[in-house]
Design an enzyme around this catalytic site. Structure first.
Site, PDB file in Angstrom:
ATOM      1  N   GLU A 177       1.123   4.787   9.079  1.00 55.74           N
ATOM      2  CA  GLU A 177       2.025   5.133   7.977  1.00 55.74           C
ATOM      3  C   GLU A 177       1.435   4.728   6.633  1.00 55.74           C
ATOM      4  OE1 GLU A 177       4.791   4.540   4.871  1.00 55.74           O
ATOM      5  OE2 GLU A 177       4.078   2.827   6.033  1.00 55.74           O
ATOM      6  N   SER A 190       0.816  -1.225   0.000  1.00 57.12           N
ATOM      7  CA  SER A 190       0.000   0.000   0.000  1.00 57.12           C
ATOM      8  C   SER A 190       0.844   1.265   0.000  1.00 57.12           C
ATOM      9  CB  SER A 190      -0.935  -0.001   1.212  1.00 57.12           C
ATOM     10  OG  SER A 190      -0.200  -0.028   2.433  1.00 57.12           O
ATOM     11  N   ASP A 191       1.844   1.358   0.888  1.00 58.43           N
ATOM     12  CA  ASP A 191       2.614   2.597   0.946  1.00 58.43           C
ATOM     13  C   ASP A 191       3.580   2.732  -0.223  1.00 58.43           C
ATOM     14  OD1 ASP A 191       4.280   0.589   1.866  1.00 58.43           O
ATOM     15  OD2 ASP A 191       4.850   1.599   3.717  1.00 58.43           O
ATOM     16  N   CYS A 192       4.123   1.620  -0.709  1.00 60.47           N
ATOM     17  CA  CYS A 192       5.004   1.674  -1.876  1.00 60.47           C
ATOM     18  C   CYS A 192       4.216   2.097  -3.125  1.00 60.47           C
ATOM     19  CB  CYS A 192       5.655   0.323  -2.108  1.00 60.47           C
ATOM     20  SG  CYS A 192       6.695  -0.228  -0.747  1.00 60.47           S
TER      21      CYS A 192
END
Length: 370
Positions: free
Chosen positions: A324, A244-246
């Site tokens: 995050e 998700s964050d990448c």
């Protein structure tokens, strides 16, 4: 456990390994094949030397029943609850009764099928170095001359590096996309694009080349995989596991470079179609609590952590919502909506952002931190 029904309506399906955090289930998947098949090899001078190096006493004298619960106090992050010790002891005594049974054979067939799926869909990198080497061992035990085992060998080098104190194995096959996406965003924010033009062009090329453009082999539900086409991985396209964050940082870098409007300086923008594929994946990560987890949605309950056998790690059984990951998804979706207002995703983005913001506010600590 891999033969349990997956459906949550069965009740016991909430304990199915397909509901575990992907890193956890991929490691124990391969380990279960090694132990379930009682995989062994002939002793050689090399294995004897390794045993002598690893253990503080002769290998033949080790009491494995006693060693099972031995751990240095410095490493004991998550002590086993007593119910888990009872469960493992019971299973240890009972599982031998299944050796050679049709049930054991069916379970091993199911497990090795998942091992081969993971190998093929990561180009034999696998999600991390631990299941990489254990998957490779599974393939060797199944057939030492197999094409699957041979395909594993060259990809070991993706994880190896030589440090000042010797050869080591990385915890991932790199952080290439993660680092490149942040570096590109930082250079764009300085406004010094003329000075950074060459670096931005190379970064743009890597961001484009590392986006996942092909879905994992169907059917995804059969192998408990989340959608991935349009996502960005932590490292390389070959690795392919969507995060998700990448995905969010990759999308923000691509959007920032496109918004610059200088293709002659930084290269052609990634197509809107591919950017929308990234939006689709990011939107899919939202959990019922409004937050976003890491690789997949949260699939079970926190009480499942009682099964966590890793004394050195906590909260590894289930993929939870994190501040995050959620924050990265919020900023990426907002950035897309600014560059492409009133798109077909705008309504869903607005709803998703509202829930995500509520999650972030709700989990803020009394002192203001997260």
């Amino acid at each position: 456990m891999w033969l349990l029904p997956f459906s949550k309506w069965s009740g016991i399906g909430m304990m199915h390994p397909g509901r575990y955090w992907c890193h956890c289930r991929m490691v124990y998947l391969a380990m279960s094949y090694i132990y379930g098949s009682r995989g062994t090899c002939k002793e050689t001078p090399l294995t004897a030397a390794i045993r002598q190096e690893l253990y503080p006493m002769p290998y033949s004298s080790i009491n494995w029943d006693a060693a099972r619960n031995q751990i240095a106090k410095e490493d004991l992050y998550y002590p086993h609850p007593i119910i888990q010790d009872i469960l493992w002891w019971t299973l240890y005594k009972a599982e031998a009764l299944l050796l050679g049974s049709s049930l054991r054979k069916a379970a091993l067939n199911e497990v090795i099928r998942h091992v081969h799926y993971e190998d093929a869909n990561t180009r034999y990198l696998d999600i991390g170095p631990v299941n990489k080497v254990i998957n490779m061992l599974c393939c060797w035990l199944e057939d030492p001359t197999s094409l699957a085992f041979k395909k594993h060998l060259p990809r070991v080098h993706d994880y190896l590096w030589v440090a000042e104190d010797g050869m080591k194995m990385q915890g991932y096959n790199g952080s290439q996309l993660w680092d490149t996406a942040f570096a590109a965003q930082a250079m764009l924010d300085t406004g010094l694009t003329d000075m950074a033009g060459q670096a931005l062009r190379k970064a743009h090329s890597y961001v484009e080349q590392s986006q996942v453009v092909q879905e994992a082999d169907p059917p995804l539900s059969k192998y408990y995989r989340h959608i991935s086409r349009g996502a960005w991985p932590f490292s390389t396209r070959d690795h392919g596991w969507p995060i998700s964050d990448c995905s969010s940082e990759g999308l923000k870098a691509a959007l920032g470079l496109a918004a610059l409007g200088q293709p002659q300086l930084v290269g052609a923008a990634i197509s809107r179609e591919r950017l929308e594929e990234a939006v689709r994946v990011i939107l899919s990560y939202q959990n019922k609590d409004g937050g976003m987890a890491t690789y997949e949605n949260t699939r079970s309950f926190h009480w499942l952590e009682i099964l966590n056998p890793a004394e050195t790690f906590g909260d590894i059984i289930v993929d939870y919502s994190y501040v995050e990951c959620t924050s990265a998804c919020i900023t990426a979706l907002a950035a897309f909506d600014r560059l492409y207002p009133n798109s077909r995703w705008s309504s869903q983005i607005a709803s998703t952002l509202d829930k995500a913001e509520s999650f972030v506010r709700r989990i803020q600590r009394p002192d203001g931190s997260w």
